[in-house]
Scaffold this active site. Structure first.
Site, PDB file in Angstrom:
ATOM      1  N   LYS A 278      15.043 -78.187 -10.751  1.00 19.60           N
ATOM      2  CA  LYS A 278      15.474 -77.395  -9.633  1.00 19.60           C
ATOM      3  C   LYS A 278      16.756 -77.945  -8.891  1.00 19.60           C
ATOM      4  O   LYS A 278      16.551 -79.088  -8.429  1.00 19.60           O
ATOM      5  CB  LYS A 278      14.530 -76.759  -8.699  1.00 19.60           C
ATOM      6  CG  LYS A 278      15.080 -76.126  -7.591  1.00 19.60           C
ATOM      7  CD  LYS A 278      13.946 -75.720  -6.601  1.00 19.60           C
ATOM      8  CE  LYS A 278      14.632 -75.085  -5.306  1.00 19.60           C
ATOM      9  NZ  LYS A 278      13.381 -74.896  -4.298  1.00 19.60           N
ATOM     10  N   ASP A 283      19.569 -75.472   0.500  1.00 20.82           N
ATOM     11  CA  ASP A 283      18.683 -74.109   0.795  1.00 20.82           C
ATOM     12  C   ASP A 283      18.579 -73.595   1.886  1.00 20.82           C
ATOM     13  O   ASP A 283      17.814 -74.217   2.843  1.00 20.82           O
ATOM     14  CB  ASP A 283      17.382 -74.271   0.197  1.00 20.82           C
ATOM     15  CG  ASP A 283      16.406 -72.981  -0.067  1.00 20.82           C
ATOM     16  OD1 ASP A 283      16.874 -71.940   0.257  1.00 20.82           O
ATOM     17  OD2 ASP A 283      15.141 -73.162  -0.166  1.00 20.82           O
ATOM     18  N   LYS A 290      16.119 -69.348   6.811  1.00 20.75           N
ATOM     19  CA  LYS A 290      14.905 -70.305   7.375  1.00 20.75           C
ATOM     20  C   LYS A 290      15.305 -70.569   8.883  1.00 20.75           C
ATOM     21  O   LYS A 290      16.527 -70.514   9.366  1.00 20.75           O
ATOM     22  CB  LYS A 290      15.302 -71.632   6.636  1.00 20.75           C
ATOM     23  CG  LYS A 290      14.539 -71.795   5.252  1.00 20.75           C
ATOM     24  CD  LYS A 290      14.640 -73.061   4.535  1.00 20.75           C
ATOM     25  CE  LYS A 290      14.361 -73.219   3.023  1.00 20.75           C
ATOM     26  NZ  LYS A 290      12.818 -72.884   2.925  1.00 20.75           N
ATOM     27  N   ASP A 301      17.026 -80.042  -1.562  1.00 15.17           N
ATOM     28  CA  ASP A 301      16.332 -79.170  -2.670  1.00 15.17           C
ATOM     29  C   ASP A 301      16.777 -79.230  -3.939  1.00 15.17           C
ATOM     30  O   ASP A 301      16.586 -78.292  -4.875  1.00 15.17           O
ATOM     31  CB  ASP A 301      16.759 -77.737  -2.009  1.00 15.17           C
ATOM     32  CG  ASP A 301      15.632 -76.803  -2.561  1.00 15.17           C
ATOM     33  OD1 ASP A 301      14.325 -77.212  -2.461  1.00 15.17           O
ATOM     34  OD2 ASP A 301      15.612 -75.581  -2.275  1.00 15.17           O
ATOM     35  N   ASP A 364      14.502 -66.609   0.002  1.00 12.79           N
ATOM     36  CA  ASP A 364      13.969 -68.057   0.360  1.00 12.79           C
ATOM     37  C   ASP A 364      13.110 -68.475  -0.968  1.00 12.79           C
ATOM     38  O   ASP A 364      12.974 -69.644  -1.028  1.00 12.79           O
ATOM     39  CB  ASP A 364      13.598 -68.240   1.476  1.00 12.79           C
ATOM     40  CG  ASP A 364      13.336 -69.635   1.989  1.00 12.79           C
ATOM     41  OD1 ASP A 364      14.277 -70.586   1.272  1.00 12.79           O
ATOM     42  OD2 ASP A 364      12.746 -69.929   2.800  1.00 12.79           O
ATOM     43  N   GLU A 366      13.998 -68.801  -3.888  1.00 15.59           N
ATOM     44  CA  GLU A 366      14.936 -68.771  -4.852  1.00 15.59           C
ATOM     45  C   GLU A 366      14.794 -69.833  -6.051  1.00 15.59           C
ATOM     46  O   GLU A 366      15.470 -69.536  -7.111  1.00 15.59           O
ATOM     47  CB  GLU A 366      16.170 -69.239  -4.108  1.00 15.59           C
ATOM     48  CG  GLU A 366      16.476 -70.800  -3.995  1.00 15.59           C
ATOM     49  CD  GLU A 366      15.583 -71.332  -3.036  1.00 15.59           C
ATOM     50  OE1 GLU A 366      14.785 -70.784  -2.407  1.00 15.59           O
ATOM     51  OE2 GLU A 366      15.489 -72.664  -3.062  1.00 15.59           O
ATOM     52  N   ARG A 368      12.346 -70.424  -8.078  1.00 17.20           N
ATOM     53  CA  ARG A 368      11.610 -70.012  -9.350  1.00 17.20           C
ATOM     54  C   ARG A 368      12.596 -68.954 -10.065  1.00 17.20           C
ATOM     55  O   ARG A 368      12.548 -68.774 -11.166  1.00 17.20           O
ATOM     56  CB  ARG A 368      10.325 -69.091  -8.709  1.00 17.20           C
ATOM     57  CG  ARG A 368      10.578 -67.916  -7.863  1.00 17.20           C
ATOM     58  CD  ARG A 368       9.341 -67.636  -7.166  1.00 17.20           C
ATOM     59  NE  ARG A 368       9.014 -68.560  -5.948  1.00 17.20           N
ATOM     60  CZ  ARG A 368       7.881 -68.310  -5.253  1.00 17.20           C
ATOM     61  NH1 ARG A 368       7.208 -67.262  -5.441  1.00 17.20           N
ATOM     62  NH2 ARG A 368       7.606 -69.277  -4.230  1.00 17.20           N
TER      63      ARG A 368
HETATM   64  N1  BES Z   1      12.919 -75.210  -1.071  1.00 15.71           N
HETATM   65  C1  BES Z   1      12.003 -74.569  -0.684  1.00 15.71           C
HETATM   66  C2  BES Z   1      10.594 -75.408  -0.598  1.00 15.71           C
HETATM   67  C3  BES Z   1      10.364 -76.701   0.014  1.00 15.71           C
HETATM   68  C4  BES Z   1       9.827 -76.206   1.485  1.00 15.71           C
HETATM   69  C5  BES Z   1      10.814 -77.597  -0.099  1.00 15.71           C
HETATM   70  C6  BES Z   1       9.826 -77.615   2.437  1.00 15.71           C
HETATM   71  C7  BES Z   1      10.682 -78.793   0.528  1.00 15.71           C
HETATM   72  C8  BES Z   1      10.286 -78.644   1.801  1.00 15.71           C
HETATM   73  C9  BES Z   1      11.658 -73.187  -1.296  1.00 15.71           C
HETATM   74  O1  BES Z   1      12.710 -72.680  -1.732  1.00 15.71           O
HETATM   75  C10 BES Z   1      11.170 -72.213  -0.380  1.00 15.71           C
HETATM   76  O2  BES Z   1      11.928 -71.841   0.623  1.00 15.71           O
HETATM   77  N2  BES Z   1      10.170 -71.995  -0.622  1.00 15.71           N
HETATM   78  C11 BES Z   1       9.402 -70.927   0.343  1.00 15.71           C
HETATM   79  C12 BES Z   1       8.595 -69.723  -0.882  1.00 15.71           C
HETATM   80  C13 BES Z   1       8.259 -68.632   0.038  1.00 15.71           C
HETATM   81  C14 BES Z   1       9.467 -67.777   0.519  1.00 15.71           C
HETATM   82  C15 BES Z   1       7.518 -68.006  -1.117  1.00 15.71           C
HETATM   83  C16 BES Z   1       8.219 -71.628   1.090  1.00 15.71           C
HETATM   84  O3  BES Z   1       7.725 -72.490   0.570  1.00 15.71           O
HETATM   85  O4  BES Z   1       8.260 -71.076   2.262  1.00 15.71           O
HETATM   86 ZN    ZN Z   2      14.463 -73.958  -2.246  1.00 15.72          ZN
HETATM   87 MN    MN Z   3      13.859 -71.572  -0.427  1.00 15.46          MN
END
Ligand code: BES
Ligand code: ZN
Ligand code: MN
Length: 518
Positions: A278, A283, A290, A301, A364, A366, A368
């Site tokens: 990824k 992000d 966020k 990210d 968010d 994204e 996947r």
């Molecule tokens: N890049 C984030 C995940 C992340 C969070 C990585 C904290 C490192 C530290 C990912 O893209 C994300 O935002 N995931 C969301 C998914 C949700 C919206 C289903 C999450 O984990 O909140």
């Molecule tokens: Zn992310």
């Molecule tokens: Mn995200």
């Protein structure tokens, strides 16, 4: 980078400003380092032994006369011998080495050494042989000295880094296996440091285009050994119908890049192993923005892509002497996730390269989306023997497993076991979590084939299940969720990116034979 060297021929021929010596709790120098004790005449009478206990984390410098070939021995405590074989024993050893190298730097020492027969003695405690432990020590030494100084107007004084680390042999000849081990450690260190640089780099420098030029520069050094690179921009992504990947990139002024590295040297046979990382260079969350607290961390990210890049750096450095059993393909979908005027909105529906449609209910989620298209592209183009993806995918995985650890998901037990064993062994711990059909319900959409985000509970599992929907029947696949794994602070890691995954993935490449044939 500090050099790794070798000195053979016994004590009379050894010379270094400091030698590291390892002690389990309560051990005397004649037990722990008899060969060193013989070689260093002042060692046994150094006064500081009086207070040295060998406790975990203990570090004491023993001083001899300045004119000696070996004027210092740095005694490092490893704690209770019985407990050292457990999982965190090796961590203590790595930290001891990293800490000692930092001490050498602080004191301006140019050279440091480790005596091999003392390593042979302690190696079995950690489940290694002598050369295997030499590899761990060389790597810990190199990683301990790593720092990210790119943007400091006044650089820290690097002239005070030790110039070399030597392994000392009693025998007349340097052991070839130790030479090999050191070469491997140097290659891994180069890969890990590249991954760290990329993930520590700010998003205004490390853009998708920067990831592409990094890959191109890398390949320019290793092309003669069979490494190549190609880069797809928005037009090519459009032509290949990568609707999910493009949807993520739409809110950004910076163009996306799908960066592909290929390594098929002479001797690598059969279907390739595909590594997918990824590469979200920042992000923000997109329209599902966020909160501002901690958003700066989202420059990291792209740690998954950085790890894949690091693997190729290591592979290149090992060429042409070492060749993987099969070709390796690295795919790095790179883009920002931003809330611009053309950004994808919650509720938008996109069609992936696989033909499946996705209702994007949360912009968010994204990672996947870009991985779905990258997985399809990997399978359509290369028909790989197996795929491992690596991604900072879910906060939920970070919550579940804690800092420094990764979630492991797989549809193949052999591949999973291998990745788990490698992670434990090489300081990149992962723990297997399930891919369950029950996620299908949670990802149901009433207007498209699926949504990109479901329940908060079990978030890491649903994300992994989402990815599995883009893995074709019968394809071996594993997924590492490194959301919490890529940042840390320890004696082998200045605060920031760790380069997590480089060693595990490199090991998967090295043992590709095993999991492919089983
Ligand atoms: N890049 C984030 C995940 C992340 C969070 C990585 C904290 C490192 C530290 C990912 O893209 C994300 O935002 N995931 C969301 C998914 C949700 C919206 C289903 C999450 O984990 O909140
Ligand atoms: Zn992310
Ligand atoms: Mn995200």
């Amino acid at each position: 980078m500090m050099d790794i060297r070798f000195q053979a021929g016994g004590g009379e021929r050894w010379k270094a400003e400091a030698v590291l010596a390892f002690f389990f709790e309560g051990e005397k120098v004649e037990q722990a380092a008899p060969v060193l004790e013989q070689a260093v005449p002042w060692l046994s009478i150094a006064p500081a032994w009086r207070d040295f206990r060998g406790k975990k984390g203990e570090m004491t410098v023993m001083y001899g006369p300045a004119a000696m070939d070996i004027p210092r021995v740095i005694a490092l405590g490893l704690g209770d011998r019985e407990k050292a074989g457990r999982e965190d024993g090796l961590i203590a050893l790595r930290h001891a080495v990293g800490g000692a190298l930092r001490l050498c730097r602080d004191h301006g020492l140019e050279s440091v050494a480790v005596e091999m027969s003392s390593l042979e003695r302690i190696a079995p405690v950690y489940g290694f042989d002598g050369p295997g432990l030499a590899r761990e020590i060389a790597l810990a030494a190199l990683l301990g000295l790593y720092r990210y100084e790119r943007w400091l107007s006044v650089k820290k004084d690097s002239s005070s880094d030790p110039r070399w680390l030597a392994f000392l042999f009693r025998e007349e000849h340097v052991n070839d296996a130790v030479r090999e081990a050191a070469r491997l450690a140097e290659a891994e260190a180069a890969g890990l440091c590249l991954a760290r640089d990329l993930a520590n780099g700010p998003a205004n420098e490390v853009t998708p285009a920067f990831m592409a030029s990094t890959a191109e520069e890398l390949v320019s050094r290793f092309a003669e050994w069979g490494m190549s690179c190609h880069v797809l921009g928005p037009k090519e992504l459009e032509e290949r119908n990568m609707g999910a990947f493009l949807a993520v990139s739409r809110g950004s002024e910076r163009e996306p890049r799908l960066v592909v590295l290929e390594y098929s040297p002479r001797g690598a046979e059969g279907k390739p192993l595909a590594l997918v990382g990824k590469g979200i260079t920042f992000d923000s969350g997109g329209i599902s923005l966020k909160p501002s607290a901690g958003m700066a961390e989202m420059k990291g990210d792209m740690s998954g892509a950085a790890a894949v890049m690091g693997v190729f750096e290591a592979l290149g450095r090992l060429a042409p002497g070492w060749t993987p059993p099969c070709p390796v393909v690295g795919l790095m979908p790179c883009t920002e996730n931003m809330p611009g005027g053309r950004a994808t909105r919650p509720g938008d529906i996109v069609v992936t390269m696989s033909g499946r449609s996705i209702e994007i209910v949360n912009t968010d989620a994204e990672g996947r989306l870009i991985l779905a298209d990258a997985l399809t592209y990997a399978q359509k183009n290369w028909n790989p023997g197996g795929i491992v993806d690596i991604a900072t995918l879910t906060g939920a995985c970070a919550v579940a497993l804690g800092k420094g650890n990764a979630g492991l998901f797989a549809n193949d037990d052999t591949l999973a076991d291998l990745l788990h064993a490698a992670g434990c062994r090489f300081g990149e711990r992962n723990w297997r979590l399930p891919v369950w059909e029950s996620s299908r319900e949670i990802l149901k959409s009433n207007v498209a084939d699926m949504v990109n985000s479901g329940a908060r509970e079990g978030g890491a599992l649903h994300a992994a299940f989402f990815l599995s929907c883009f893995v074709e029947e019968g394809m071996r696949w594993a997924h590492l969720d490194i959301a919490a794994a890529d940042t840390g602070e320890s004696p082998v890691n200045v605060r920031g990116a760790t380069g997590f995954g480089v060693r595990t993935l490199l090991d998967a490449v090295r043992s590709a034979q095993q999991w492919r044939l089983n």
